[in-house]
Design an enzyme around this catalytic site. Structure first.
Site, short mmCIF file in Angstrom:
data_model
loop_
_atom_site.label_atom_id
_atom_site.label_comp_id
_atom_site.label_asym_id
_atom_site.label_seq_id
_atom_site.Cartn_x
_atom_site.Cartn_y
_atom_site.Cartn_z
CD GLU A 296 -1.37 -2.23 2.24
OE1 GLU A 296 -0.22 -2.70 2.05
OE2 GLU A 296 -2.12 -2.64 3.14
CB CYS B 243 -1.01 0.33 5.13
SG CYS B 243 0.58 -0.46 4.75
#
Length: 177
Positions: free
Chosen positions: A70, A101
């Site tokens: 991510e 993330c």
């Protein structure tokens, strides 16, 4: 997306079809990670019906705790668009995002997150907690979970089973995730 550009609203049927298309691409990214002995997590970021960034976990290759799929994809999308906000984008990821993330997702102002499998040890968009429901943040996320969950869970289980079976695998690696 440029200011003043039209936002296309998809019907629920088209949205589900698009979600499946993009999560399948995230799965392909996870397969690339597994082929490199990385935890099989893949991510794509979609904007306006097109993938603007993709990545997979690269923690081993980059020797960095920050090299989650991510984070790398968000970085690539921001660079491609020349801005730090991805406010109309959807992030597709195979595994529920962790705290780091999710923080990056909030900071980038991503509109939607679609993920496949729950992450019971680190996931913060439904498992350990659900930060998308935290009213003290000034950004709201739309969360869709469970897309291709069985396929993704099987991939994760297979990866960790193989890791445990490898001779010389240290205890720390065996207990990943």
């Amino acid at each position: 997306m440029k200011r003043g550009a039209a936002i296309v609203t998809l019907s629920p049927e088209n949205r589900m079809e698009n979600d499946l298309t993009f999560i399948k691409e995230a799965i392909r990214q996870a397969e690339i990670a597994a082929g490199k002995s990385e935890v099989p997590v893949g991510c794509v970021i979609e904007l306006g019906g097109k993938i603007i960034a993709r990545s997979h976990n690269q923690r081993v290759a980059k020797q960095s705790a920050l090299a989650h799929a991510e984070i790398i994809a968000i970085n690539r999308a921001c660079k491609k668009l020349g801005r730090s906000f991805l406010d109309e984008a959807t992030l597709y990821v195979t595994l529920e995002p962790c705290l780091m993330c999710t923080g990056a997702i909030f900071q980038a102002r991503i509109k939607r997150v679609v993920y496949g499998a729950k992450e019971p040890k680190f996931g913060v968009l439904g498992s350990l907690m659900d930060l998308s429901k935290e009213n003290r943040f000034n950004h709201r996320l739309e969360i869709i979970s469970g897309l291709c969950e069985a396929e993704i869970s099987a991939m994760m289980k297979e990866f960790f089973q193989k890791l445990r079976e490898q001779p010389g695998t240290c205890e720390n690696q065996r207990n990943l995730l």
